[in-house]
Design a protein around this motif. Structure first.
Motif, PDB file in Angstrom:
ATOM      1  N   ASP A  48       0.819  -1.227   0.000  1.00 38.02           N
ATOM      2  CA  ASP A  48       0.000   0.000   0.000  1.00 38.02           C
ATOM      3  C   ASP A  48       0.849   1.273   0.000  1.00 38.02           C
ATOM      4  OD1 ASP A  48      -2.068  -1.757   0.199  1.00 38.02           O
ATOM      5  OD2 ASP A  48      -2.159  -1.645   2.394  1.00 38.02           O
ATOM      6  N   GLY A  49       1.711   1.416  -0.969  1.00 40.96           N
ATOM      7  CA  GLY A  49       2.441   2.686  -1.096  1.00 40.96           C
ATOM      8  C   GLY A  49       3.710   2.773  -0.253  1.00 40.96           C
ATOM      9  N   THR A  50       3.863   1.885   0.735  1.00 36.13           N
ATOM     10  CA  THR A  50       5.130   1.867   1.470  1.00 36.13           C
ATOM     11  C   THR A  50       5.757   0.486   1.253  1.00 36.13           C
ATOM     12  OG1 THR A  50       4.115   1.000   3.487  1.00 36.13           O
ATOM     13  CG2 THR A  50       4.253   3.406   3.291  1.00 36.13           C
ATOM     14  N   TYR A  51       6.849   0.258   1.946  1.00 36.64           N
ATOM     15  CA  TYR A  51       7.482  -1.060   1.882  1.00 36.64           C
ATOM     16  C   TYR A  51       7.581  -1.638   3.280  1.00 36.64           C
ATOM     17  CZ  TYR A  51       8.917  -0.405  -2.972  1.00 36.64           C
ATOM     18  OH  TYR A  51       8.931  -0.238  -4.321  1.00 36.64           O
ATOM     19  N   ARG A  52       7.209  -2.904   3.404  1.00 41.16           N
ATOM     20  CA  ARG A  52       7.398  -3.567   4.689  1.00 41.16           C
ATOM     21  C   ARG A  52       8.726  -4.319   4.686  1.00 41.16           C
ATOM     22  NH1 ARG A  52       1.691  -5.824   7.213  1.00 41.16           N
ATOM     23  NH2 ARG A  52       0.994  -3.735   7.833  1.00 41.16           N
ATOM     24  N   VAL A  53       9.338  -4.370   5.877  1.00 39.25           N
ATOM     25  CA  VAL A  53      10.619  -5.038   6.019  1.00 39.25           C
ATOM     26  C   VAL A  53      10.533  -6.039   7.177  1.00 39.25           C
ATOM     27  CG1 VAL A  53      13.068  -4.702   6.603  1.00 39.25           C
ATOM     28  CG2 VAL A  53      11.885  -3.029   5.160  1.00 39.25           C
ATOM     29  N   GLY A  54      11.135  -7.194   6.986  1.00 44.86           N
ATOM     30  CA  GLY A  54      11.150  -8.180   8.055  1.00 44.86           C
ATOM     31  C   GLY A  54      12.332  -9.113   7.899  1.00 44.86           C
ATOM     32  N   ILE A  55      12.340 -10.195   8.677  1.00 43.47           N
ATOM     33  CA  ILE A  55      13.398 -11.195   8.518  1.00 43.47           C
ATOM     34  C   ILE A  55      12.797 -12.483   7.966  1.00 43.47           C
ATOM     35  CG2 ILE A  55      14.821 -10.199  10.346  1.00 43.47           C
ATOM     36  CD1 ILE A  55      14.074 -12.604  12.119  1.00 43.47           C
ATOM     37  N   THR A  56      13.640 -13.272   7.319  1.00 42.88           N
ATOM     38  CA  THR A  56      13.120 -14.428   6.586  1.00 42.88           C
ATOM     39  C   THR A  56      12.828 -15.620   7.498  1.00 42.88           C
ATOM     40  OG1 THR A  56      15.317 -15.357   6.180  1.00 42.88           O
ATOM     41  CG2 THR A  56      14.495 -13.753   4.571  1.00 42.88           C
ATOM     42  N   ASP A  57      12.135 -16.584   6.907  1.00 44.70           N
ATOM     43  CA  ASP A  57      11.820 -17.828   7.602  1.00 44.70           C
ATOM     44  C   ASP A  57      13.107 -18.509   8.058  1.00 44.70           C
ATOM     45  OD1 ASP A  57      10.204 -19.884   8.523  1.00 44.70           O
ATOM     46  OD2 ASP A  57      10.232 -20.958   6.614  1.00 44.70           O
TER      47      ASP A  57
END
Lengths: 459, 127
Positions: free
Chosen positions: B22-31
């Motif tokens: 939705d217009g931004t970027y989400r960031v996380g860590i992988t499985d």
């Protein structure tokens, strides 16, 4: 913890196993930093050494101490020696391995519990070196929590120089400024403090009792000023005073620092035992060691160090503190002393520290040329006393009479001849600060008589 | 053991993912990263509005056996942090690509995202 030496054949077997001839091969110490000089220490037999030390000690002058100033003498029950000197406890080895050190870990857990109970805070660590280093850590914690929003720690101008200099050692690297706020009549000048607290304030510190022995009557107001500015509020006290004072948590303290060496230790060598307690919100920002109660796989209560990810051996430069240690054995002694006295005994001891000062003031104020107390207010253990003759002169004469007293000035000018070192310029000090506890209370009359004989103004 | 690597996002060699949301970027860590760390017990995240440069460490993920810094895959400004992780850091273990996201970034250069590893390239790296 057994101490097992390595006999030569075992050493040889170990060297053989790793394939070297000399343990020195394991270390690569550049010649440039190796010490190659002589230590200049003469060898003596044990019997000779004892005789020499004994003869030097015999030259000491016995003084009756009324010194205080952060180190307070309370009678230490003999049970403290009997238990703490047991070989299971008396070791410089850091006893934290849960598999073999349950007893010591429990003692430290009891110490933490004692500190939590006395301060009213949510969590306490297993101790710091002393109150000065605890205050330094409080400043660093505040700066981590407040992030980039501030850079100033406010301390009262009555804070002893030696405490402030340790604090400044801690704050120097991270670029935190230590500023002094004024005291009036010995306690915080809240109006003046209000004008100093601002967006750049990280932490406001107040001590009760303070260096004049005065209890701080405005803790709530100081805490409110700190919180209005989104700064943390740190209260300094000690384990005996806290037995009768309102827990600092009720005044809104975020961190409580102080000294617990008032229990379990004499004043010898100025050994401290730092208290560090905080609100649960700051649990992961706590410096130092933390013992937690858990369960072993049989469901028995078992103690272990916990939340070690805060610590240097796990997180290196991102640790909350560069202290991965504590004063375990001193904390043990304080815990035994506190447990032996129990809540009622601690209160009795603390009440003696209040009654003793009142008695002292009544007695000294009756001496010609002496005013006691200088400042009105509730005192604990210590009190500032004014003499017509210069304080340093009076203290010098009292020393000749066999009494040791410290002198100090009002804060604000940085001139504090209060650590007793000989090159200190104490000549400008305005007051004697007299400390009376259970151990010297019976000498108050003698002190008053001596003061009467030395306090006439003479050239 | 094979790990989940969704194809709808990009990856870094240091086991972070970034996905348009939705217009931004989400960031996380992988499985893979959450499995390596084990049970996650605490997460430290930056304040909203923090400007981050590509590769900068923006937070800490702490598990029962390790403490790990997390690095931002591309430059941007923190638009949101996953407040749910404060009370439930285990969301990262349970759902690393969904509810276990860490921060949202705005002011992101799309081209920089495109240059990161795609799912195939990342999977190759973790084998």
């Amino acid at each position: 913890m057994p101490y097992a030496t390595h006999p030569p054949d075992e050493r040889a077997a170990m060297l053989d196993e790793v394939g070297i001839d000399d343990p020195a091969e394991l270390f690569d110490i550049p010649d440039a930093v190796r010490f190659t000089g002589e230590y200049g220490i003469d060898a003596h037999s044990e019997r000779d050494a004892r005789a020499r030390v004994g003869s030097v000690l015999d030259e000491s002058t016995e003084l009756t101490e009324f010194l205080g100033g952060g180190h307070y003498d309370h009678y230490v029950p003999s049970v403290v020696d009997h238990l703490s000197l047991r070989s299971e406890f008396l070791t410089s080895y850091t006893q934290y391995q849960p598999e073999i050190a349950q007893g010591f870990l429990q003692a430290l857990f009891e110490f933490q519990s004692l500190v939590v109970e006395l301060t009213g805070m949510d969590v306490a660590n297993a101790s710091m070196y002393d109150r000065s280093t605890a205050l330094g850590e409080a400043a660093l914690l505040a700066s981590r929590v407040r992030g980039a929003d501030g850079d100033t720690v406010l301390v009262p101008d009555s804070l002893p120089e030696r405490v402030r200099s340790v604090l400044e050692n801690y704050t120097n690297g991270p670029g935190i400024a230590v500023e002094r706020y004024p005291t009036t009549d010995g306690t915080a000048d809240v109006d003046a403090l209000e004008s100093l607290v601002g967006d750049d304030t990280l932490l406001v510190y107040a001590a009760t009792p303070n260096d004049y022995g005065l209890l701080e009557p405005e803790l709530d107001a100081i805490g409110a000023l700190a919180h209005d500015a989104d700064a943390l509020f740190c209260v300094g006290s000690d384990a005996v005073a806290l037995s009768v004072l309102e827990p600092p948590a009720t005044a809104g303290a975020d961190i409580v620092v102080g000294d617990a060496s008032v229990l379990g230790m004499g004043t010898t060598y100025g050994m401290g035992l730092g208290i560090f307690a905080a609100r649960e919100e700051y649990l992961r920002q706590l410096p130092g060691r933390l013992v937690g109660a858990s369960e072993d796989d049989s469901g028995n209560r078992a103690y272990t160090l916990t939340l070690q990810t805060r610590e240097q051996h796990i997180r290196r430069e991102r640790a909350t503190s560069n202290i991965c240690s504590n004063q375990a054995w001193v904390a043990l002694r304080a815990s035994i002393h506190a447990a032996w006295l129990g809540p009622r005994g601690l209160i009795d001891l603390a009440e003696e520290c209040v009654a003793g000062v009142d008695e002292l003031c009544a007695r000294l104020d009756g001496v010609e040329g002496v005013t006691a107390p200088v400042y009105e207010g509730a005192h604990f253990r210590e009190v500032a006393v004014e003499t017509d003759a210069p304080a340093a002169v009076v203290a010098g004469r009292l020393r000749e009479e066999g009494f040791a007293l410290r002198t100090r000035s009002d804060g604000g000018d940085g001139a504090e001849g209060e650590d007793g070192s000989e090159d200190d310029d104490e000549s400008d000090d305005e007051y004697l600060v007299v400390c009376v506890t259970d151990t010297n209370r019976d000498a108050v009359d003698d002190l008053a008589d001596a003061l009467a004989s030395v306090s006439e103004v003479s050239e | 053991m094979s790990f989940d690597v969704p194809t709808d996002r990009r990856y870094t060699e240091s086991h972070e993912w970034i996905a348009p949301t939705d217009g931004t970027y989400r960031v996380g860590i992988t499985d893979f990263a959450q499995d390596e760390l084990g049970d996650i017990v605490f997460v430290e995240l930056p304040a909203e509005g923090t400007d981050l440069d590509e590769g900068e460490e923006y937070g800490v993920v702490e598990s029962i056996k390790a403490v790990s810094d997390v690095y931002v895959p591309v430059s941007g400004t923190v638009a949101a942090v996953n407040e749910a992780l404060t009370d439930a850091p285990e969301l990262i273990n349970d759902d690393p690509y969904g509810d276990g996201w860490l921060i949202e970034l705005e002011n992101v250069d799309e081209a920089a995202v495109e240059e990161l590893l795609d799912a195939d390239a990342y999977e190759e790296q973790t084998e």
